[in-house]
Design a protein around this motif. Sequence first.
Motif, PDB file in Angstrom:
ATOM      1  N   THR A 197      -4.410  -8.562   7.738  1.00 56.61           N
ATOM      2  CA  THR A 197      -5.010  -9.878   7.979  1.00 56.61           C
ATOM      3  C   THR A 197      -5.942 -10.341   6.865  1.00 56.61           C
ATOM      4  O   THR A 197      -6.317 -11.497   6.827  1.00 56.61           O
ATOM      5  CB  THR A 197      -5.785  -9.871   9.302  1.00 56.61           C
ATOM      6  N   ASN A 198      -6.316  -9.438   5.973  1.00 55.90           N
ATOM      7  CA  ASN A 198      -7.298  -9.803   4.950  1.00 55.90           C
ATOM      8  C   ASN A 198      -6.731  -9.801   3.543  1.00 55.90           C
ATOM      9  O   ASN A 198      -7.421  -9.501   2.576  1.00 55.90           O
ATOM     10  CB  ASN A 198      -8.497  -8.837   5.015  1.00 55.90           C
ATOM     11  N   GLY A 199      -5.436 -10.112   3.417  1.00 56.53           N
ATOM     12  CA  GLY A 199      -4.827 -10.195   2.090  1.00 56.53           C
ATOM     13  C   GLY A 199      -4.377  -8.836   1.571  1.00 56.53           C
ATOM     14  O   GLY A 199      -4.416  -7.822   2.260  1.00 56.53           O
ATOM     15  N   ASP A 200      -3.935  -8.843   0.303  1.00 59.01           N
ATOM     16  CA  ASP A 200      -3.432  -7.614  -0.319  1.00 59.01           C
ATOM     17  C   ASP A 200      -4.567  -6.647  -0.609  1.00 59.01           C
ATOM     18  O   ASP A 200      -5.717  -7.048  -0.834  1.00 59.01           O
ATOM     19  CB  ASP A 200      -2.699  -7.938  -1.629  1.00 59.01           C
ATOM     20  N   PHE A 201      -4.215  -5.359  -0.639  1.00 60.55           N
ATOM     21  CA  PHE A 201      -5.180  -4.337  -1.021  1.00 60.55           C
ATOM     22  C   PHE A 201      -5.398  -4.392  -2.530  1.00 60.55           C
ATOM     23  O   PHE A 201      -4.493  -4.742  -3.295  1.00 60.55           O
ATOM     24  CB  PHE A 201      -4.667  -2.948  -0.631  1.00 60.55           C
ATOM     25  N   ASN A 202      -6.618  -4.041  -2.958  1.00 60.98           N
ATOM     26  CA  ASN A 202      -6.911  -3.986  -4.386  1.00 60.98           C
ATOM     27  C   ASN A 202      -6.148  -2.811  -5.000  1.00 60.98           C
ATOM     28  O   ASN A 202      -6.457  -1.652  -4.735  1.00 60.98           O
ATOM     29  CB  ASN A 202      -8.424  -3.817  -4.602  1.00 60.98           C
ATOM     30  N   GLU A 203      -5.126  -3.111  -5.798  1.00 57.43           N
ATOM     31  CA  GLU A 203      -4.246  -2.045  -6.292  1.00 57.43           C
ATOM     32  C   GLU A 203      -4.977  -1.076  -7.212  1.00 57.43           C
ATOM     33  O   GLU A 203      -4.659   0.125  -7.231  1.00 57.43           O
ATOM     34  CB  GLU A 203      -3.048  -2.649  -7.016  1.00 57.43           C
ATOM     35  N   TYR A 204      -5.973  -1.560  -7.943  1.00 51.11           N
ATOM     36  CA  TYR A 204      -6.709  -0.656  -8.842  1.00 51.11           C
ATOM     37  C   TYR A 204      -7.553   0.332  -8.047  1.00 51.11           C
ATOM     38  O   TYR A 204      -7.621   1.528  -8.388  1.00 51.11           O
ATOM     39  CB  TYR A 204      -7.593  -1.468  -9.796  1.00 51.11           C
ATOM     40  N   VAL A 248      -6.914   1.279  -4.961  1.00 51.32           N
ATOM     41  CA  VAL A 248      -5.992   2.170  -4.248  1.00 51.32           C
ATOM     42  C   VAL A 248      -5.504   3.269  -5.175  1.00 51.32           C
ATOM     43  O   VAL A 248      -5.588   4.466  -4.859  1.00 51.32           O
ATOM     44  CB  VAL A 248      -4.797   1.374  -3.679  1.00 51.32           C
ATOM     45  N   VAL A 249      -4.991   2.882  -6.347  1.00 51.87           N
ATOM     46  CA  VAL A 249      -4.469   3.880  -7.291  1.00 51.87           C
ATOM     47  C   VAL A 249      -5.585   4.806  -7.751  1.00 51.87           C
ATOM     48  O   VAL A 249      -5.424   6.033  -7.780  1.00 51.87           O
ATOM     49  CB  VAL A 249      -3.801   3.173  -8.493  1.00 51.87           C
ATOM     50  N   GLY A 250      -6.739   4.236  -8.105  1.00 48.54           N
ATOM     51  CA  GLY A 250      -7.852   5.060  -8.573  1.00 48.54           C
ATOM     52  C   GLY A 250      -8.366   6.004  -7.505  1.00 48.54           C
ATOM     53  O   GLY A 250      -8.625   7.186  -7.778  1.00 48.54           O
ATOM     54  N   GLY A 251      -8.505   5.513  -6.274  1.00 54.96           N
ATOM     55  CA  GLY A 251      -9.015   6.362  -5.198  1.00 54.96           C
ATOM     56  C   GLY A 251      -8.076   7.500  -4.856  1.00 54.96           C
ATOM     57  O   GLY A 251      -8.500   8.658  -4.721  1.00 54.96           O
ATOM     58  N   VAL A 252      -6.772   7.195  -4.718  1.00 57.80           N
ATOM     59  CA  VAL A 252      -5.796   8.246  -4.411  1.00 57.80           C
ATOM     60  C   VAL A 252      -5.718   9.247  -5.563  1.00 57.80           C
ATOM     61  O   VAL A 252      -5.644  10.464  -5.352  1.00 57.80           O
ATOM     62  CB  VAL A 252      -4.412   7.632  -4.119  1.00 57.80           C
ATOM     63  N   LEU A 253      -5.768   8.728  -6.787  1.00 56.61           N
ATOM     64  CA  LEU A 253      -5.699   9.605  -7.965  1.00 56.61           C
ATOM     65  C   LEU A 253      -6.880  10.569  -8.000  1.00 56.61           C
ATOM     66  O   LEU A 253      -6.707  11.781  -8.235  1.00 56.61           O
ATOM     67  CB  LEU A 253      -5.683   8.736  -9.227  1.00 56.61           C
ATOM     68  N   LEU A 254      -8.092  10.062  -7.755  1.00 55.77           N
ATOM     69  CA  LEU A 254      -9.270  10.937  -7.785  1.00 55.77           C
ATOM     70  C   LEU A 254      -9.220  11.986  -6.678  1.00 55.77           C
ATOM     71  O   LEU A 254      -9.610  13.144  -6.886  1.00 55.77           O
ATOM     72  CB  LEU A 254     -10.543  10.097  -7.658  1.00 55.77           C
ATOM     73  N   LEU A 255      -8.745  11.602  -5.503  1.00 58.75           N
ATOM     74  CA  LEU A 255      -8.646  12.585  -4.421  1.00 58.75           C
ATOM     75  C   LEU A 255      -7.657  13.697  -4.772  1.00 58.75           C
ATOM     76  O   LEU A 255      -7.921  14.884  -4.532  1.00 58.75           O
ATOM     77  CB  LEU A 255      -8.211  11.898  -3.130  1.00 58.75           C
ATOM     78  N   LEU A 256      -6.518  13.332  -5.360  1.00 65.18           N
ATOM     79  CA  LEU A 256      -5.529  14.349  -5.708  1.00 65.18           C
ATOM     80  C   LEU A 256      -5.972  15.171  -6.913  1.00 65.18           C
ATOM     81  O   LEU A 256      -5.719  16.384  -6.968  1.00 65.18           O
ATOM     82  CB  LEU A 256      -4.171  13.692  -5.972  1.00 65.18           C
ATOM     83  N   VAL A 257      -6.630  14.531  -7.872  1.00 69.92           N
ATOM     84  CA  VAL A 257      -7.187  15.299  -8.996  1.00 69.92           C
ATOM     85  C   VAL A 257      -8.250  16.256  -8.484  1.00 69.92           C
ATOM     86  O   VAL A 257      -8.428  17.366  -9.012  1.00 69.92           O
ATOM     87  CB  VAL A 257      -7.761  14.348 -10.072  1.00 69.92           C
ATOM     88  N   GLY A 258      -8.951  15.840  -7.433  1.00 71.97           N
ATOM     89  CA  GLY A 258      -9.948  16.722  -6.839  1.00 71.97           C
ATOM     90  C   GLY A 258      -9.350  18.035  -6.359  1.00 71.97           C
ATOM     91  O   GLY A 258     -10.006  19.083  -6.388  1.00 71.97           O
ATOM     92  N   LEU A 290       0.838  -1.199   0.000  1.00 73.90           N
ATOM     93  CA  LEU A 290       0.000   0.000   0.000  1.00 73.90           C
ATOM     94  C   LEU A 290       0.879   1.258   0.000  1.00 73.90           C
ATOM     95  O   LEU A 290       0.618   2.210  -0.745  1.00 73.90           O
ATOM     96  CB  LEU A 290      -0.911  -0.010   1.227  1.00 73.90           C
ATOM     97  N   LEU A 291       1.914   1.259   0.835  1.00 73.20           N
ATOM     98  CA  LEU A 291       2.824   2.401   0.881  1.00 73.20           C
ATOM     99  C   LEU A 291       3.451   2.666  -0.488  1.00 73.20           C
ATOM    100  O   LEU A 291       3.506   3.808  -0.951  1.00 73.20           O
ATOM    101  CB  LEU A 291       3.926   2.144   1.910  1.00 73.20           C
ATOM    102  N   MET A 292       3.917   1.600  -1.148  1.00 72.67           N
ATOM    103  CA  MET A 292       4.572   1.774  -2.443  1.00 72.67           C
ATOM    104  C   MET A 292       3.602   2.301  -3.493  1.00 72.67           C
ATOM    105  O   MET A 292       3.952   3.165  -4.318  1.00 72.67           O
ATOM    106  CB  MET A 292       5.197   0.447  -2.898  1.00 72.67           C
ATOM    107  N   LEU A 293       2.367   1.792  -3.486  1.00 73.08           N
ATOM    108  CA  LEU A 293       1.372   2.268  -4.449  1.00 73.08           C
ATOM    109  C   LEU A 293       1.080   3.753  -4.251  1.00 73.08           C
ATOM    110  O   LEU A 293       1.029   4.531  -5.217  1.00 73.08           O
ATOM    111  CB  LEU A 293       0.081   1.457  -4.313  1.00 73.08           C
ATOM    112  N   VAL A 294       0.911   4.146  -2.994  1.00 73.49           N
ATOM    113  CA  VAL A 294       0.589   5.549  -2.718  1.00 73.49           C
ATOM    114  C   VAL A 294       1.778   6.445  -3.064  1.00 73.49           C
ATOM    115  O   VAL A 294       1.615   7.531  -3.619  1.00 73.49           O
ATOM    116  CB  VAL A 294       0.172   5.727  -1.246  1.00 73.49           C
ATOM    117  N   VAL A 295       2.998   5.994  -2.735  1.00 75.94           N
ATOM    118  CA  VAL A 295       4.190   6.772  -3.095  1.00 75.94           C
ATOM    119  C   VAL A 295       4.248   6.975  -4.603  1.00 75.94           C
ATOM    120  O   VAL A 295       4.523   8.081  -5.096  1.00 75.94           O
ATOM    121  CB  VAL A 295       5.470   6.058  -2.589  1.00 75.94           C
ATOM    122  N   PHE A 296       3.981   5.920  -5.353  1.00 77.93           N
ATOM    123  CA  PHE A 296       4.025   5.995  -6.816  1.00 77.93           C
ATOM    124  C   PHE A 296       3.036   7.037  -7.340  1.00 77.93           C
ATOM    125  O   PHE A 296       3.385   7.898  -8.157  1.00 77.93           O
ATOM    126  CB  PHE A 296       3.694   4.610  -7.395  1.00 77.93           C
TER     127      PHE A 296
END
Length: 776
Positions: free
Chosen positions: A361-368, A370-380, A201-207
């Motif tokens: 505990t519930n597996g990996d985060f959905n990368e799409y 994560v990227v889409g949500g962070v992108l929309l917030l920053l585009v906002g 998650l950290l790496m995706l958000v950093v990217f």
Amino acid sequence: MKARQWWRDLAMGARFAFTGGREGWVRLLLTAVGVGLGVALLLLTTALPGALAARHDRENARADHTYNQEKKPKGDNTLVIADIDTPFRSKDVRGRVMEPEGARAPLPPGLERFPRPGEMMVSPALKTLLASDEGRLLRERLPYRIVGTIGENGLVGSHELAYYAGAEGLAAKISPPNVARIDSFGDPNLTPEKSDPVLILLMLVVFVVLLMPVGVFIAAAVRFGGERRDRRLAALRLVGSDGGMTRRIAAGEALAGAVLGLAFGTVFFLIGREAAGSAEVFGISVFPGYLNPSPGLALLVAVAVPAAAVLVTLFALRGVVIEPLGVVRTAKPARRRLWWRLLLPLGGLAMLYPMVGQGRTNGDFNEYLVVGGVLLLLVGVTALLPWVVEAVVARLNSGGVAWQLAVRRLQLSSGTAARMVNGIAVAVAGAIALQMLFSGVEADYTKQSRNDLSRAQMQVNLPDGVPIGAAARKFSAVQGVRKVTALSSGDLGDKRKDPAMSSELSVGDCAALRELATLPSCRDGDVFTLRGAEYDTDTPKLVKPGRTLYLAPSYGDERNAEVAWTVPGTLKQARSIKDPTGVMRGGILMTPRALPGRAAASVRGQVYLSLDQSVPDVREYVRNTAARVDLRADTMVWAASEQSRRFTSIRTGLFVGASCVLALIGASLLVSQLEQLRERKKLLSSLVAFGTRRRTLSLSVLWQTAIPIALGLVLASAVGLTLGAILLKMSGASVTVDWASVLTMTGIGAGVVLLVTVLSLPPLLRLMRPDGLRTE
């Protein structure tokens, strides 16, 4: 037919861009430089995965440790190699001592021959350091003659400090993994570490956070010269061009600037690629050959940037009515709508919300998501900022002349002002969110040390067979060493081989043993059994007066000394206390005279040092002394906490990337500011000709930058705190706000803008001349 018409109009716009005289060339170059800076950073980003992979491959190709491999017999193809890494101040020095055992012994990558005993091959960076005054202390630690340098294929970075030295008699000191016999370099069985969802998650958000400001700047750069361009387009309408054709011609001009920007960006990237070989950022260095962008990603950049230029231009002109007699945008623009701008951040929150509470505990985060949500917030942020600037400046009226000039300019072109600071706002919002996320999960990747730093600040682990008494005397003579506590440790068992019960043995003089236990009395020759240890169940059953025990018992296939020792009848009792490492030991305490002579080689020595930290380079003096005692001696500097290497590497990557993005932000803002001043040349000259003071105009320009950036930073803080909070909820951490970090991030953003404004003052003063009214 329609596609042909589109192509013809775009080509005409491109011709206008290149044949528009000096004015057109200046506008084209400004656009190209702005786009080029963004493209260079995009190419650098696409090259980073390959650079990291190249560093990993180089590291793996020279791997020589043997943690899980079988011991190898001596042969014509074997090499004995010892790991003698050593720190020097804030840097690590990779050291290896080697002894080839045959003509076919494996040669380390980067070497053309083996160094003879007393010789060493060094990396170029280490050679430079040893030749400088700064490397004086390190030269004392490396008593070898330099006979060559390590090639690039044997190093992971251009600034790596490394050496290979020759030696004799290493076979008698083999003790894997630090001293081992190998027949090849590299680890074919290397398996990647298990992935950690929070680290991913950290790496995706950093990217996303690092790339988003780059995209914002490229979008802003293709709109340079917008107002003058629109007046030219009005002239095209006068000679018969319809509205659609006019917009396509404008898109063609932007396309030309973007294509030239690709060329500029490639040149900037190649220059930066070569410069990377001489740079080191946060301890990370690379060779230029590492930075080769992935062909697929580079092609994506080459297609996406021109396409974005065309789309951004068409989008920017959607509300502009270009007529033969002028441009309607010169009148007061219609108020911006808020509802659709709010949909972007709300959509981002909606994409991130399903992962709230997921944690590890519930597996990996959905990368799409994560990227889409962070992108929309920053585009906002980029969508909301123009509305916020317009809404606020519309209510600003009273003030001095400089203030009124600035406010009136912002009221007429708030969108241009917002575009200038959009990149800063996005970068600050992302930085605040990342800082919150790093701070929130840092405790999960930080292990608090039990070491008692009030009793010792360094530890030296001595190899087997090194006399600890002589070593302790040498450390006592080191400048800056206040106190030396020398202890040896070993094992006691009830049988020579594979004992059923075992106990810990600690050996030291009375002063050293009092660091481990409360002793009733002590003199050399005494033996104590400990009570109150944290983990010790065998000692009370094992240690009985008159019983024969075995020092250094053997386990499995290993062969140890297995020295017999009879428990004396004068055995004393002692109460265990926390030792300097924070552990309450168990087992047996012995003074040196009580230890059988043949067992001295079976115990391992540890020396704990209390230092006078005010003595410069006291740690280096200790390390030099340790190297004189034995090259294999391992020195450790105690710290209050230790952090996960993967977590630290991600944070380091963020700092490196953020440094590049901040450099881009500053350069792009300066280019944008100069373009804005160039467009206002006649206006500024008119005001000067009518008697307006230069100080007033300079202040007005400062206010025109300060007001949007203040609003942008407030909005960025709100979005960053929101994004940080939801990321912390996703990772399962409690939501806390480090206000010092928030203020630091906003302060850095404001500082970049202030620096750009100061740098733009000299061109501003040159523009404020009455002769600027001259026209051709």
